[in-house]
Design a protein around this motif. Structure first.
Motif, mmCIF file in Angstrom:
data_model
loop_
_atom_site.group_PDB
_atom_site.id
_atom_site.type_symbol
_atom_site.label_atom_id
_atom_site.label_comp_id
_atom_site.label_asym_id
_atom_site.label_seq_id
_atom_site.Cartn_x
_atom_site.Cartn_y
_atom_site.Cartn_z
ATOM 1 N N VAL A 71 -42.349 9.191 -22.684
ATOM 2 C CA VAL A 71 -43.410 8.508 -23.435
ATOM 3 C C VAL A 71 -42.977 8.305 -24.882
ATOM 4 O O VAL A 71 -43.184 7.232 -25.468
ATOM 5 C CB VAL A 71 -44.725 9.315 -23.365
ATOM 6 C CG1 VAL A 71 -45.756 8.770 -24.343
ATOM 7 C CG2 VAL A 71 -45.278 9.297 -21.948
ATOM 8 N N TYR A 111 -41.648 13.940 -18.832
ATOM 9 C CA TYR A 111 -42.550 12.783 -18.891
ATOM 10 C C TYR A 111 -42.919 12.465 -20.342
ATOM 11 O O TYR A 111 -42.921 11.301 -20.757
ATOM 12 C CB TYR A 111 -43.800 13.076 -18.071
ATOM 13 C CG TYR A 111 -44.894 12.050 -18.196
ATOM 14 C CD1 TYR A 111 -44.849 10.853 -17.488
ATOM 15 C CD2 TYR A 111 -45.988 12.285 -19.022
ATOM 16 C CE1 TYR A 111 -45.856 9.916 -17.595
ATOM 17 C CE2 TYR A 111 -47.000 11.352 -19.137
ATOM 18 C CZ TYR A 111 -46.931 10.170 -18.419
ATOM 19 O OH TYR A 111 -47.927 9.250 -18.554
ATOM 20 N N PHE A 118 -51.697 8.533 -27.658
ATOM 21 C CA PHE A 118 -51.450 8.873 -26.257
ATOM 22 C C PHE A 118 -50.546 10.104 -26.140
ATOM 23 O O PHE A 118 -50.825 11.040 -25.373
ATOM 24 C CB PHE A 118 -50.819 7.667 -25.558
ATOM 25 C CG PHE A 118 -50.490 7.885 -24.110
ATOM 26 C CD1 PHE A 118 -51.411 8.440 -23.236
ATOM 27 C CD2 PHE A 118 -49.243 7.536 -23.603
ATOM 28 C CE1 PHE A 118 -51.114 8.638 -21.897
ATOM 29 C CE2 PHE A 118 -48.934 7.730 -22.269
ATOM 30 C CZ PHE A 118 -49.869 8.287 -21.416
ATOM 31 N N GLU A 156 -53.750 8.131 -19.184
ATOM 32 C CA GLU A 156 -52.993 6.921 -18.821
ATOM 33 C C GLU A 156 -53.930 5.733 -18.609
ATOM 34 O O GLU A 156 -53.646 4.620 -19.036
ATOM 35 C CB GLU A 156 -52.181 7.172 -17.555
ATOM 36 C CG GLU A 156 -50.837 7.807 -17.801
ATOM 37 C CD GLU A 156 -49.940 7.718 -16.584
ATOM 38 O OE1 GLU A 156 -50.401 7.229 -15.534
ATOM 39 O OE2 GLU A 156 -48.772 8.126 -16.689
ATOM 40 N N HIS A 171 -53.541 2.456 -20.908
ATOM 41 C CA HIS A 171 -53.167 1.148 -20.361
ATOM 42 C C HIS A 171 -54.289 0.118 -20.523
ATOM 43 O O HIS A 171 -54.023 -1.080 -20.677
ATOM 44 C CB HIS A 171 -52.794 1.293 -18.889
ATOM 45 C CG HIS A 171 -51.488 2.002 -18.667
ATOM 46 N ND1 HIS A 171 -50.281 1.521 -19.153
ATOM 47 C CD2 HIS A 171 -51.199 3.173 -18.045
ATOM 48 C CE1 HIS A 171 -49.307 2.348 -18.810
ATOM 49 N NE2 HIS A 171 -49.833 3.363 -18.151
#
Length: 406
Positions: free
Chosen positions: A71, A67, A113, A217, A221
């Motif tokens: 990213v 993951y 992030f 997340e 976002h």
């Protein structure tokens, strides 16, 4: 000193080899059923949980790393896309500085992030998995010490059962049994305490990992959505400026076209266009001039004033009644709905249409299937055809705005 060290190492090596041989012999005897094996069902269940927990944790770590790799890839792709926009954006366009600033903020947001994912999710998962190798080694050691304990127990029992008892051997065997039992029980006790605790700790690591990912997340976002909204607003304003400039250049052309259309509308009356058979709105009827209205009214008055001949009014019972020029619906034979008068010539363009001349009288008939009627079109038959060919009626559709209802 060197020779002493060599002797110690050699002695230890020989002892380890002897232990392996003894364990191998014990395992063979147990499999053959010639020696009993100590069983601990509760501990075996804990070991099964441990193996499952290790497999689940390893999968979680693997997928989390995948993951984070994704990213990082998205970060690189986003940066290239914004760099491309910066290269394409002309300096004189609206919001050039804001576009560059959004690109920088987007890049920093991706970096933040990714780093927070490492700190709050990946590191804790790695720490969680770091305790498994030591426990796995200790579980394997317990299995070996259990075999040593069983071997010592069987050896002590065999010496006690021998006919010729040697007290020195019995004492030594008992001493070895006590040592083997003590070592096994110490390792077994520690594992019996640690394995259930480790099994329960998996809930905490799952909560921490997914809660951290979900929270990061959400914030990412949210902030990225604001930047994207700002970029979308800039693109909208840039497009509005383009349209405004385009409108200025075409303003004169638009005014000239409007004037031409206005002159065309005042250039006298022309025959109306027939409505499309499948169009949605009703056709716009042609406005009649005052002279045409007066003329039509005079014609209607003359037609209404016609007095039928009394001598010829009687008709045989078996003959179909003829249609007069009066406007009363009582005089219209079924299934005629009403009459219309053609005020403009109309040339039929299809096989199901009537060819009309100004002055013709048409009897309007209902459609066999109302769903087949198009807006602005009527079904009918010329009055002359109705009278002359009662049994061979030639009916068809025609545009309503080419006629006037009587």
């Amino acid at each position: 000193m060197a020779e002493v060290g060599k002797g110690v190492n050699a002695g230890k090596l020989a002892s380890n080899v002897q232990k392996r041989i003894t364990r191998a012999q014990e395992k063979v005897l147990q499999k053959l059923g010639k020696a009993d094996e100590t069983k601990d069902t509760a501990f075996e269940e804990e070991v099964a949980k441990f193996n499952k927990q290790l497999a689940d944790g390893t999968k979680l770590q693997k997928d989390l790393k995948a993951y984070m790799t994704a990213v990082k890839t998205m970060h690189e792709c986003s940066k290239r896309l914004h760099d491309c926009l910066a290269e394409l954006y002309d300096p004189e366009w609206f919001g050039k500085e804001e576009v560059d600033s959004i690109a920088e903020d987007t890049d920093l947001l991706w970096q933040d992030f990714h780093q927070k994912l490492v700190d709050n999710a990946l590191i804790s998962t790695d720490t969680y998995l770091a305790q498994f190798p030591d426990l796995k080694t200790r579980i394997a050691k317990r299995e070996r010490k259990l075999v040593d304990f069983d071997s010592a127990r069987h050896h002590f029992a065999s010496i006690q059962k021998s006919k010729k008892k040697d007290e020195a051997k019995i004492a030594k065997a008992e001493e070895e049994l006590g040592k083997a039992q003590k070592v096994f029980e110490e390792i077994n006790y520690d594992l019996q305490e640690e394995l259930p605790t480790l099994w329960d700790s998996r809930v905490g690591i799952y909560v921490n990992t997914f809660q951290s990912v979900a929270g990061l997340e959400k914030n990412f976002h949210r902030d990225m959505g604001k930047l994207n909204q700002n970029l979308s607003d800039i693109m909208t304003k840039l497009d509005e400026q383009r349209l405004a400039k385009k409108g200025v250049t075409t303003a004169s052309t638009g005014k000239s076209e409007e004037a031409a259309n206005h002159n065309l509308s005042e250039s006298g009356s022309e025959a109306p266009k027939s409505p499309a058979k499948s169009r949605e709105g009703p056709p716009v009827s042609r406005p009649s001039s005052s002279q045409e209205v007066k003329q039509d009214n005079i014609i209607n008055l003359l037609e209404d004033a016609v007095v039928p001949d009394i001598n010829n009014s009687t008709q045989p019972q078996n003959e179909a009644p003829t249609v007069t020029n009066g406007s009363s619906d009582a005089e219209l034979p079924p299934p005629v709905l009403y009459k219309v008068k053609v005020i403009h010539d109309y040339g039929a363009t299809d096989s199901d249409e009537l060819d009309l001349k100004a002055g013709d009288i048409v009897l309007v008939l209902p459609f066999a299937n109302p769903d087949e009627q198009d807006d602005g079109w009527l079904m009918g038959v010329k009055e002359s055809h109705w009278i002359q060919n009662k049994n061979l009626l030639v009916k068809g559709v025609f545009p309503e705005n080419f006629t006037q209802k009587l």
